[in-house]
Design a protein around this motif. Structure first.
Motif, PDB file in Angstrom:
ATOM      1  N   TYR A 208       6.670 106.094  61.867  1.00 31.64           N
ATOM      2  CA  TYR A 208       5.458 107.181  61.644  1.00 31.64           C
ATOM      3  C   TYR A 208       5.760 107.623  60.347  1.00 31.64           C
ATOM      4  O   TYR A 208       4.609 107.821  59.509  1.00 31.64           O
ATOM      5  CB  TYR A 208       5.856 108.282  62.666  1.00 31.64           C
ATOM      6  N   PRO A 260       5.754 102.146  65.877  1.00 30.18           N
ATOM      7  CA  PRO A 260       5.569 103.321  65.395  1.00 30.18           C
ATOM      8  C   PRO A 260       4.738 104.434  66.311  1.00 30.18           C
ATOM      9  O   PRO A 260       3.832 104.072  66.954  1.00 30.18           O
ATOM     10  CB  PRO A 260       4.605 103.035  64.147  1.00 30.18           C
ATOM     11  N   TRP A 261       5.334 105.720  66.205  1.00 31.47           N
ATOM     12  CA  TRP A 261       4.877 106.600  67.030  1.00 31.47           C
ATOM     13  C   TRP A 261       3.736 107.262  66.156  1.00 31.47           C
ATOM     14  O   TRP A 261       3.816 107.421  65.001  1.00 31.47           O
ATOM     15  CB  TRP A 261       5.710 107.897  67.427  1.00 31.47           C
ATOM     16  N   GLY A 262       2.661 107.979  66.745  1.00 27.39           N
ATOM     17  CA  GLY A 262       1.648 108.824  66.130  1.00 27.39           C
ATOM     18  C   GLY A 262       0.319 108.692  66.474  1.00 27.39           C
ATOM     19  O   GLY A 262      -0.516 109.304  66.720  1.00 27.39           O
ATOM     20  N   SER A 291       5.138 105.087  72.131  1.00 26.87           N
ATOM     21  CA  SER A 291       4.108 104.950  71.303  1.00 26.87           C
ATOM     22  C   SER A 291       2.849 104.593  71.601  1.00 26.87           C
ATOM     23  O   SER A 291       1.769 104.685  71.036  1.00 26.87           O
ATOM     24  CB  SER A 291       4.756 104.187  70.073  1.00 26.87           C
TER      25      SER A 291
END
Length: 427
Positions: A208, A260-262, A291
């Motif tokens: 992120y 990647p988180w978000g 994620s």
């Protein structure tokens, strides 16, 4: 029978007093570039201070104070000729209490190489995590001629978990700050560090941060969501904000974002992600439910401003690729957590060492191509997208025949379960 089962369970959970917890394992069936490089490496610990930053974790609707943010960094580097390889790390488990010893190849506080100009790589852990979570990758890369700085992010480590909003605000800013400090080091490590040629590797919340650091500003909806801290502190990372204009750093030549988180929470949209111009490699588990694998694919589709790759471990979850092998102590139930922290490191389908080796292979090719200009490494990234469709057709001496399309660097029968896709800039 009940007593027997209880005794057997206790035996399985017992931790040997001589637990090795090696982070430097390379399996015999590992792809070619997973092998360690020619450099003996040293490792040392440094601390840097971001002065006068908003104390996001303790902000309230009534106000926010500033504080000095102490950031601990573990640094791997090519060591002086004659350095004896091998050493250990003292790290905390996911419970934030249990100390474990990790064994690797790096020599603690060894003298750096007398000369060299080694590119810089930043490593950024998840929430929670610590600077040792990806030590296997950091150490492996350093043996190939890189200086690697792995960051402990305050408010986001196992023993220092603060409000999530601190991670949302600070993660890209910590990365940018550590890059600047490492690039200006005035010591023997700084003397061999090419701070003008850098990469960022981030896992989960580290990913992120890396995407924001690369220019992907946050959407208005996300900045108004339940995740946002008070006092509009997240506006610093807003799409179109003046504070985002100077964040992307020309010294960063490549970004690796693992799980990647978000995007699963609409932190970005296509416009925000389209602002990224740095070559990007995404790595994900095909059933990531933290994620969101579909969300990671959206990042892959929407980062049209650059060439990007997506490596998928079919049927792996959020722990794909990034965490080190689960320390033996993590198999036992933690009193503070109420469960065994093993699940923080391991995947129920894939062997962790196997995933680490595959990641080391692809990250090595990607960094060597973009940070060292080794054009021949591009062949390791030019692959049949689904490994199941790749054909092994080699002569007795190993020379590929015309029909051969097997993944470069992978021994026969070893690429199954993997996908590697590439999209060019503008696609």
């Amino acid at each position: 029978m009940t007593k027997f089962l209880l005794a057997a369970s206790a035996a399985l959970l017992a931790v040997p007093a001589t637990a090795q917890n090696r982070i430097d394992l390379v399996r015999p069936d590992a792809p070619e570039l997973a092998a360690h490089g020619d450099h003996v490496v040293g490792v040392t610990t440094m601390s840097f201070t971001r002065e006068g930053v908003p104390d996001v974790a303790r902000a309230t609707e009534d106000g926010v104070e500033t504080y000095d943010r102490e950031i601990t960094v573990e640094i791997w580097y090519p060591a002086a000729e004659g350095t004896e390889p091998g050493g250990s790390y003292t790290a905390l488990l996911r419970d934030g209490m249990t100390e474990v010893q990790l064994a690797g190849r790096a020599a603690r506080d060894a003298d750096p190489a007398m000369e060299g100009d080694f590119p810089l790589v930043l490593v950024s852990h998840g929430y929670p995590g610590n600077r040792f979570l990806m030590s296997h990758l950091a150490e492996n890369i350093a043996t190939k001629g890189y200086v690697v700085a792995s960051i402990d992010h305050p408010d986001s480590t196992y023993d220092d978990m603060g409000a999530f909003g601190s991670t949302l605000v600070n993660r890209p800013r910590d990365q940018a700050f550590v890059l600047a400090r490492m690039a200006e080091l005035d010591d023997p490590i700084g003397a061999i560090t090419d701070g003008d040629t850098a990469a960022v590797i981030g896992y989960s919340m580290g990913g992120y941060g890396a995407l924001i650091f690369s220019g992907a500003g946050l959407t208005e909806d996300f900045r108004a969501s339940r995740y946002a801290p008070p006092q509009e502190l997240l506006e610093i990372n807003a799409m179109g904000a003046d504070t985002m204009a100077d964040l992307p750093d020309d010294r960063v030549k490549a970004v690796v974002a693992i799980g990647p988180w978000g995007r699963n929470r609409d932190a970005w949209n296509a416009e925000g992600l389209g602002a990224i111009e740095t070559p990007l490699m995404l790595i994900a588990g095909g059933v990531d439910d933290v994620s969101g694998y579909d969300a990671i694919r959206s990042i892959f589709d929407e980062t049209v401003g650059t060439e990007r790759h997506l490596l998928t471990f079919d049927n792996a979850n959020h722990n794909a690729a990034a965490p080190m092998p689960a320390p033996e102590e993590s198999w036992a139930v933690s009193e503070s957590l109420g469960y065994a922290p093993f699940d923080h490191y391991a995947d129920p389908v894939w062997d962790t060492v196997r995933m680490n080796n595959v990641t080391q292979h692809f990250v090595t090719a990607f960094l060597d191509l973009h940070l060292k200009g080794e054009a021949e490494k591009a062949r390791y990234l030019d692959l049949v997208p689904d490994s199941a469709d790749a054909v092994w057709d080699r002569a007795e001496d190993g020379t590929p025949n015309e029909a051969d399309s097997y993944w470069a660097g992978f021994p026969e029968r070893t690429a199954r379960g993997l996908r590697f896709e590439t999209l060019a800039q503008g696609e």
